[in-house]
Design a protein around this motif. Structure first.
Motif, PDB file in Angstrom:
ATOM      1  N   ARG A 268      26.155  22.828   8.385  1.00 19.28           N
ATOM      2  CA  ARG A 268      27.234  23.662   7.913  1.00 19.28           C
ATOM      3  C   ARG A 268      28.058  23.746   6.687  1.00 19.28           C
ATOM      4  NH1 ARG A 268      31.108  22.968  12.261  1.00 19.28           N
ATOM      5  NH2 ARG A 268      30.229  22.066  13.794  1.00 19.28           N
ATOM      6  N   LYS A 594      30.670  13.926   0.896  1.00 20.13           N
ATOM      7  CA  LYS A 594      31.170  15.219   2.038  1.00 20.13           C
ATOM      8  C   LYS A 594      30.995  15.612   3.724  1.00 20.13           C
ATOM      9  CE  LYS A 594      32.796  18.895   0.000  1.00 20.13           C
ATOM     10  NZ  LYS A 594      34.310  18.230  -0.084  1.00 20.13           N
ATOM     11  N   GLU A 598      34.348  15.418   5.589  1.00 21.88           N
ATOM     12  CA  GLU A 598      34.425  16.612   6.403  1.00 21.88           C
ATOM     13  C   GLU A 598      34.858  16.148   8.145  1.00 21.88           C
ATOM     14  OE1 GLU A 598      34.577  19.573   6.346  1.00 21.88           O
ATOM     15  OE2 GLU A 598      34.924  19.546   3.808  1.00 21.88           O
ATOM     16  N   THR A 601      38.336  15.075   9.589  1.00 19.22           N
ATOM     17  CA  THR A 601      38.701  16.485   9.808  1.00 19.22           C
ATOM     18  C   THR A 601      38.663  16.681  11.040  1.00 19.22           C
ATOM     19  OG1 THR A 601      39.029  16.705   7.471  1.00 19.22           O
ATOM     20  CG2 THR A 601      39.631  18.119   8.736  1.00 19.22           C
TER      21      THR A 601
END
Length: 637
Positions: A268, A594, A598, A601
């Motif tokens: 991703r 990160k 992520e 979320t």
């Protein structure tokens, strides 16, 4: 011992006409009839009296009057303590002596008066100041004031108001390392007075204009600009400090996923390099015709280049000039080793942005020459055709022997040669474990102009004494124990004979499917002449506010995101350079950070981990409301 009588005291007064004793007789002590305790007049109260220098007695004080009486032979009080209420030898005490006795009891502090003739009152020791005395918003006293005191006070208060505003705004949003940038009330005052004093002493003739411009600058300053300034000041203080890098807790990274699940997350974060060609990322090999054209252009200009540090024109001589063996022309290079950066401006501010050098924080407009001198001028090129003329690019081959769940953090160090900026150190670290897989020196193709030790950390003696390594041989560093067993052994890196050999060694550890992690990966890939399809660049994960080509430095990101110090120079003038292994691990940690953000979320959107440990997308029948999964309205029966 003769007794003192009222007659003898009066007679002595008439003969000597002593003004002090006459004043004593006039200034009688009032008695409080209710308590029976002597109370001196206001003129004799200690709190309203002037200060007494050490070793001196104040005129009119009980101790002074006692000493005066001792000096008068005809009226000297007998006994070891003439002011004592108990007379061992049954001496006669006159009314004046009683008055003195009352004053001594009521006004003198305990154990503060020495009653031995010829001695003085012992002064208490003055405590030594433990720290800097607190200051107020009052301009400091200068030998030559640039303006009236009232004007300076008004300007100091105006400047303090802007500092306080910016500090209060930062206090509302400060996180992690930013909390160290906050200033206390006293620190705000000291900063204000320091700024005003600097202008007042260095720009006396234009004081009013300069200080008003400074106030206006901070009035227009945004929170982002204030953070940038506080960050630079904190970095400068850390360089000159002998204390530990940080006393605050280092930000821990808990992604909520296992290492294998973090690896599943990596696709991703991969960027398509074909969309980033304009920013130096190379996804296509130059052709033989392109390389020939580049070589012809270099030959036509006579190997004339522009210095990457001082911008002067000079010539390079690959293989050395026959006449004198020189590698470059035009003498020494005086320059600033630190990069030039722009201070951030507030939105809507169209004034000219201030530029400074990171090495010495000198303003670009004020500079009068560099702060460092090097032996040679140097240059670099980013043209892929010219890079390929030295060593052509190569695609990472598919290697079935490489573990499918391997990810690698990758970093390179470069030095200047007669062919530009070349690879001199290559490091690969496993992710997320952080184990060093490869760390070797690299002998460049061209003759070395400058190893760029300030940043690369590679010294000439390292290159000269390094043991050679080849593809398939043991490339691990040589560990040399020290005489003191408590000290860590010396770690000596081995050296590859050429950049191509170093690249081939790296290809034994990665495959085309291996995620390659780094910070500013285009520089590292271009130095090693590698085209890799599976890249994760932290420059793109944590972009600069102004977008590419502007970018946040790795050191800045580690300090602001994880409160961790990297690339710390030991002392000014003797820098140790960057540790490429440390930089590679730092880039890997930023990727994990990160992933953590992520994944939070994604969980809010309904993502989860199934029983087999795989990341599971949310069902189409369900959605997330307030952090809980609920069925979509059209699926409710």
């Amino acid at each position: 011992m003769p007794r003192v009588t009222a007659t003898s005291r009066t007679h002595s007064n008439n003969e000597t006409n002593d003004n002090s004793e006459h004043e004593l007789q006039r200034k009688r002590v009032k008695l409080d009839l209710d308590s029976g305790v002597a109370s001196p007049r206001r003129s004799l109260v200690t709190g309203s009296s002037p200060k007494i220098r050490p070793g001196e007695q104040r005129k009119g004080s009980p101790a002074h009057m006692s000493a005066t009486i001792h000096k008068r032979g005809s009226s000297r009080l007998s006994g070891p303590n003439p002011l004592s209420s108990t007379e061992t030898d049954k001496q006669v005490v006159t009314p004046q002596a009683k008055s003195l006795q009352s004053m001594a009891v009521s006004t003198a502090p305990a154990k503060s008066i020495s009653l031995t003739p010829g001695t003085q009152q012992k002064q208490p020791k003055t405590p030594k100041p433990s720290s800097r005395e607190p200051e107020t918003l009052n301009p400091r006293l200068l030998k030559k004031a640039p303006a009236s005191h009232a004007t300076r006070v008004a300007l100091v208060k105006a400047l303090y108001k802007e500092f306080q505003r910016l500090n209060d705004e930062l206090k509302k949003t400060a996180k992690g390392a930013e909390r160290k940038w906050l200033l206390s009330d006293q620190e705000l005052i000291v900063k204000t007075l320091d700024e005003e004093q600097e202008v007042a002493t260095k720009k006396t003739s234009i004081y009013n204009t300069s200080i008003r411009n400074k106030i206006l600058t901070y009035k227009k300053m945004s929170l982002a600009q204030w953070k940038d300034e506080r960050s630079k000041i904190a970095q400068s203080a850390n360089i000159n400090s002998t204390e530990s890098a940080s006393t605050a807790a280092v930000e821990s990274i808990e992604t909520g996923l296992t290492p294998s699940q973090e690896f599943q997350f990596l696709p991703r974060l991969v960027f398509d390099l074909t969309l980033l060609d304009t920013y130096g990322y190379i996804s296509k090999m130059p052709s033989e015709g392109d390389i020939a054209d580049a070589e012809a252009a270099v030959k036509a200009c006579g190997n004339t280049e522009t210095c990457d540090r001082c911008t002067r024109r000079f010539q390079v001589f690959p293989g050395r000039r026959e006449a004198d063996g020189a590698l470059a022309s035009n003498g020494n290079c005086t320059h600033h080793p630190g990069k030039l950066y722009y201070l951030k401006r507030a939105p809507g501010d169209r004034s000219k942005a201030e530029r400074r050098f990171k090495c010495c924080q000198r303003n670009y407009d004020d500079e009068a020459g560099g702060c460092t001198t090097a032996e040679h001028h140097v240059f670099k090129t980013t043209d892929p055709k010219r890079l390929a003329a030295v060593l052509n690019f190569a695609h990472t081959p598919v290697n079935p022997e490489i573990p499918k769940d391997r990810a690698v953090s990758f970093d390179c160090e470069m030095g200047y040669t007669v062919y530009g900026l070349e690879l001199i150190r290559l490091t690969a670290v496993s992710w997320p474990a952080g184990d060093v897989l490869l760390d070797i020196l690299v002998r460049p193709v061209g003759e070395v102009l400058d190893l760029n030790t300030r940043f690369s950390g590679v010294r000439p003696e390292d290159m000269a004494s390094a043991e050679r390594c080849d593809v398939g041989s043991n490339h691990q560093p040589t560990m040399i124990p020290k005489q003191d067993p408590t000290q860590k052994p010396e770690r000596r890196l081995k050296i590859a004979a050429s950049p191509k050999m170093a690249r081939d060694i790296l290809f034994t550890l990665i495959s085309a499917e291996t995620p390659l992690i780094g910070h500013g990966l285009e520089n590292d890939l271009n130095a090693a002449r590698i085209i890799h399809p599976n890249c994760i660049d932290t420059v793109l994960l944590w972009p600069h506010d102004r977008g590419l080509p502007m970018r946040n430095g790795l050191k800045y990101l580690m300090e602001t995101k994880l409160n961790r110090k990297i690339q710390v120079e030991a002392t000014e003038g003797s820098p140790e350079g960057h540790d490429s292994a440390e930089d590679a691990q730092a880039a890997g940690d930023l990727v994990r950070l990160k992933i953590r953000d992520e994944w939070k979320t994604m969980q809010m959107k309904g993502w989860a981990v199934d029983t087999g440990g795989e990341l599971m997308a949310p069902s189409e029948e369900w959605t997330v409301v307030g952090g809980a999964q609920v069925k979509k309205p059209n699926n409710i029966n």
